[in-house]
Structure formats: C-alpha cells, structure tokens
Design a protein around this motif. Structure first.
Motif, mmCIF file in Angstrom:
data_model
loop_
_atom_site.group_PDB
_atom_site.id
_atom_site.type_symbol
_atom_site.label_atom_id
_atom_site.label_comp_id
_atom_site.label_asym_id
_atom_site.label_seq_id
_atom_site.Cartn_x
_atom_site.Cartn_y
_atom_site.Cartn_z
ATOM 1 N N LEU A 107 0.814 -1.212 0.000
ATOM 2 C CA LEU A 107 0.000 0.000 0.000
ATOM 3 C C LEU A 107 0.849 1.264 0.000
ATOM 4 O O LEU A 107 0.444 2.279 -0.582
ATOM 5 C CB LEU A 107 -0.929 -0.003 1.211
ATOM 6 C CG LEU A 107 -1.868 1.186 1.391
ATOM 7 C CD1 LEU A 107 -2.869 1.257 0.245
ATOM 8 C CD2 LEU A 107 -2.602 1.096 2.723
ATOM 9 N N ALA A 108 2.007 1.233 0.647
ATOM 10 C CA ALA A 108 2.821 2.437 0.796
ATOM 11 C C ALA A 108 3.171 3.040 -0.557
ATOM 12 O O ALA A 108 3.102 4.263 -0.739
ATOM 13 C CB ALA A 108 4.094 2.122 1.576
ATOM 14 N N ALA A 109 3.540 2.198 -1.526
ATOM 15 C CA ALA A 109 3.893 2.713 -2.851
ATOM 16 C C ALA A 109 2.704 3.406 -3.508
ATOM 17 O O ALA A 109 2.839 4.470 -4.119
ATOM 18 C CB ALA A 109 4.391 1.574 -3.737
ATOM 19 N N GLY A 110 1.523 2.827 -3.371
ATOM 20 C CA GLY A 110 0.333 3.434 -3.962
ATOM 21 C C GLY A 110 -0.006 4.764 -3.324
ATOM 22 O O GLY A 110 -0.374 5.726 -4.019
ATOM 23 N N ILE A 111 0.104 4.864 -1.999
ATOM 24 C CA ILE A 111 -0.198 6.116 -1.307
ATOM 25 C C ILE A 111 0.811 7.191 -1.677
ATOM 26 O O ILE A 111 0.464 8.365 -1.876
ATOM 27 C CB ILE A 111 -0.232 5.895 0.212
ATOM 28 C CG1 ILE A 111 -1.335 4.901 0.593
ATOM 29 C CG2 ILE A 111 -0.450 7.211 0.937
ATOM 30 C CD1 ILE A 111 -2.727 5.335 0.215
ATOM 31 N N ILE A 112 2.096 6.827 -1.772
ATOM 32 C CA ILE A 112 3.135 7.797 -2.142
ATOM 33 C C ILE A 112 2.846 8.383 -3.521
ATOM 34 O O ILE A 112 2.875 9.610 -3.719
ATOM 35 C CB ILE A 112 4.520 7.126 -2.115
ATOM 36 C CG1 ILE A 112 4.953 6.858 -0.677
ATOM 37 C CG2 ILE A 112 5.567 7.995 -2.814
ATOM 38 C CD1 ILE A 112 6.195 6.000 -0.563
ATOM 39 N N VAL A 113 2.555 7.521 -4.478
ATOM 40 C CA VAL A 113 2.330 7.989 -5.844
ATOM 41 C C VAL A 113 1.031 8.788 -5.937
ATOM 42 O O VAL A 113 0.975 9.834 -6.600
ATOM 43 C CB VAL A 113 2.317 6.800 -6.826
ATOM 44 C CG1 VAL A 113 1.850 7.231 -8.215
ATOM 45 C CG2 VAL A 113 3.707 6.188 -6.913
ATOM 46 N N PHE A 114 -0.011 8.312 -5.277
ATOM 47 C CA PHE A 114 -1.289 9.027 -5.358
ATOM 48 C C PHE A 114 -1.184 10.402 -4.717
ATOM 49 O O PHE A 114 -1.790 11.372 -5.200
ATOM 50 C CB PHE A 114 -2.397 8.219 -4.683
ATOM 51 C CG PHE A 114 -3.739 8.885 -4.744
ATOM 52 C CD1 PHE A 114 -4.422 9.007 -5.947
ATOM 53 C CD2 PHE A 114 -4.323 9.402 -3.600
ATOM 54 C CE1 PHE A 114 -5.653 9.637 -6.009
ATOM 55 C CE2 PHE A 114 -5.552 10.022 -3.647
ATOM 56 C CZ PHE A 114 -6.224 10.142 -4.861
ATOM 57 N N THR A 115 -0.405 10.529 -3.638
ATOM 58 C CA THR A 115 -0.215 11.827 -2.995
ATOM 59 C C THR A 115 0.519 12.786 -3.926
ATOM 60 O O THR A 115 0.140 13.957 -4.074
ATOM 61 C CB THR A 115 0.567 11.657 -1.686
ATOM 62 O OG1 THR A 115 -0.144 10.768 -0.823
ATOM 63 C CG2 THR A 115 0.749 12.992 -0.990
ATOM 64 N N ALA A 116 1.584 12.301 -4.563
ATOM 65 C CA ALA A 116 2.320 13.139 -5.504
ATOM 66 C C ALA A 116 1.456 13.520 -6.696
ATOM 67 O O ALA A 116 1.474 14.664 -7.170
ATOM 68 C CB ALA A 116 3.579 12.409 -5.975
ATOM 69 N N PHE A 117 0.672 12.568 -7.176
ATOM 70 C CA PHE A 117 -0.226 12.833 -8.306
ATOM 71 C C PHE A 117 -1.274 13.880 -7.949
ATOM 72 O O PHE A 117 -1.543 14.801 -8.734
ATOM 73 C CB PHE A 117 -0.889 11.521 -8.735
ATOM 74 C CG PHE A 117 -2.159 11.697 -9.507
ATOM 75 C CD1 PHE A 117 -2.147 12.143 -10.812
ATOM 76 C CD2 PHE A 117 -3.385 11.414 -8.912
ATOM 77 C CE1 PHE A 117 -3.325 12.308 -11.530
ATOM 78 C CE2 PHE A 117 -4.566 11.572 -9.614
ATOM 79 C CZ PHE A 117 -4.543 12.020 -10.922
ATOM 80 N N SER A 118 -1.861 13.779 -6.760
ATOM 81 C CA SER A 118 -2.893 14.738 -6.356
ATOM 82 C C SER A 118 -2.310 16.144 -6.240
ATOM 83 O O SER A 118 -2.928 17.124 -6.672
ATOM 84 C CB SER A 118 -3.507 14.312 -5.017
ATOM 85 O OG SER A 118 -4.142 13.060 -5.130
ATOM 86 N N GLY A 119 -1.103 16.250 -5.659
ATOM 87 C CA GLY A 119 -0.476 17.565 -5.554
ATOM 88 C C GLY A 119 -0.165 18.162 -6.904
ATOM 89 O O GLY A 119 -0.368 19.363 -7.130
ATOM 90 N N ALA A 120 0.314 17.338 -7.830
ATOM 91 C CA ALA A 120 0.619 17.832 -9.177
ATOM 92 C C ALA A 120 -0.643 18.230 -9.921
ATOM 93 O O ALA A 120 -0.671 19.232 -10.641
ATOM 94 C CB ALA A 120 1.392 16.771 -9.958
#
Length: 299
Positions: free
Chosen positions: A93-106
C-alpha cells in the motif's frame, strides 16, 4: 534671432524598450543568472503563500498518513503472500499512497495559477520584464516537487514504523526519480488546464472527476491479478501504475536493475526502464499537447 538647432540623437543612442524573449523560446538559456533569479523569486512567492497558510502543508501530510493507517489496518488480516511473495500489505500500500499523494499535488498545482489569472495578479507578472515566461512554469514544478518530497518522506517514515521497512539507498534514489517524472508530467497538464478552463469551478470539477477514478483504475490498492481482464488493460496503461510498480518493487527487493520486471500485463511485461521511458513519453505528449495553450495563456 538665430535659432539653435539641437544635435540629432543617433538611433543607436536612444533607449530601446525591453523586449523579453517569447515564452518557451529555445534560445532562452536555462542556466543564465537572470533566468535563475526569476525562478527563485517566483518559487519564493509560492513558499511565502504556503508559510501564510500552513494548514495546506499540514493537511497534505496528514491525509496520506490517514489513508495509510486506515487502509493498512483494514486489510491487515489478508493472508500473507496474497499481494506478493514476502510482501506485507503495508509495503504494498505504501507505494500506492506515495504515488497518489504526488499525483494529487501535481494535479492541483494549476489552481494557484488559475486564481492568479482570475484575480489579475498573473497580468502583473506577464507585464514584468521577464527573460523567459517559462520561469512561471518552472517555479510551479519546483514548488510541487518539494512539497511532494516532504510528503513522501513522511509516508516512508510512518510505513517503516508500521513494519514496511525502508528501501535501499539506490531504491530511494529511484523513487525520487520516478516521482519527479510523474510530478512534472501532471504539473504540466494541470497548468495547461489552468489556462484552458474558464474558471476555478470548472477546474475543481475536472479534478474531482478524474482524481479517484485514476487511483482505483491503477495498481495502488490491488495487484493486476485481482482485476478482470478489461481493468487489467486500463490499469497497465495508467501512468500511475507506471510510477507505483517501480516504487513497490524497491520496497520488496533490496537489489534491483533497470531490466527488473515489475508487472505482467495482458499486452506483455514492463520493466523499471520501460516504466521510466513510458513516463518520459507521457510527459513529452503532454508538453506537445499543452504548448499552444501555454503560449496563448502567457502571451
């Protein structure tokens, strides 16, 4: 009375108006001191806004941590190995949360530009004697990359405490590279939408429309093997999956290589190298697609 004639002023001696380069001009030197000064000044302005509204950063850090804690606890009872050999669901899950957080900010990075456009501040920037108006875009990208790295550090630290462990030093370097590519891609897309949309309401509606569907149609919460065939096609072609799987791989493998296979899709296998190339290609496609919109927006 004799008239005294003033000496003619040579054309070369007359003060010439400042003519900044056209936006995104290939002749602009990105290493020039003037260009760097513009980028630093515009980036500093964004950080001053963040300092005046610290709740934005606090919420941006706490929200992904809540996702990690809640989803990690919800699926903590899954049989071991269900999401991969020798991998816990927190690691998955950690990888998915990291990427989704970066994606949402971008994806949200275009909103400050859109508010500047609506309130007239963008016009003040555009009439300033800028060396290149590309500095406006570069400043936004640097700001979002910095915030995303702060959020990533928090998620990696908390997931390590929860038992996910920490990637190796080379794995952390790969994580930073993949996140930078993803952030630049979607920051360009968001800034293009900021100039294409008529107002912030339409922009927010678009973000709400695509945010969660892109997450659930990726491998953020479940592996490809759990999905029906039609969804496997969508997830394997989703740029979020191209960023999630390399990060997920370095979480569960201390040693990795560019030829390491990260997932097997209906159309074939994808390695870490092909994922990075795919993100670069997606960014090039976005840059070409929004080039005209940005030219008109900052003209």
């Amino acid at each position: 009375m004799a008239q005294t004639s003033l000496p003619a002023i040579a054309t070369s001696d007359r003060p010439q108006p400042f003519t900044p380069e056209t936006p995104f001009s290939p002749s602009t030197n990105p290493w020039s001191a003037d260009f760097q000064q513009e980028v630093v000044a515009l980036t500093t302005r964004l950080f001053i806004q963040l300092r005046r509204r610290p709740t934005t950063l606090i919420a941006g850090v706490l929200q992904p941590l809540m996702w990690l804690l809640l989803f990690g606890a919800l699926f903590s009872g899954l049989p071991k190995g269900l999401v991969g050999e020798d991998q816990t669901y927190v690691q998955f899950l950690a990888a998915g949360i990291i990427v989704f957080t970066a994606f949402s900010g971008a994806l949200n990075s275009g909103l400050p530009m859109l508010f500047d456009r609506e309130f007239g501040f963008l016009n003040r920037i555009l009439v300033a004697p800028l060396v290149s108006r590309f500095s406006i875009i570069a400043a936004s990208a640097i700001f979002i990359i910095t915030l995303s790295m702060v959020q990533t550090l928090a998620i990696v630290s908390v997931s390590g405490v929860m038992g996910a462990g920490l990637p190796s030093a080379s794995g952390l370097a790969l994580m930073a590279l993949i996140l930078t590519l993803l952030i630049v891609d979607f920051t360009m897309l968001s800034l293009g939408l900021a100039f294409a949309m008529p107002g912030h309401q339409e922009m927010l509606a678009f973000i709400f429309l695509v945010n969660l569907p892109l997450m659930f149609s990726s491998t953020a919460l479940a592996p490809l093997s759990f999905m029906p065939t039609w969804l496997q096609w969508i997830a394997s072609l989703n740029p979020l999956s191209w960023a999630i799987e390399p990060i997920r791989y370095v979480y569960s493998h201390s040693a990795w290589g560019w030829d390491s296979v990260i997932f097997t899709a209906p159309w074939g296998t994808m390695t870490i190298a092909t994922a990075a190339i795919a993100l670069l290609g997606f960014g090039a496609f976005v840059a070409v697609a929004i080039r005209g919109v940005l030219r008109r927006g900052v003209a």
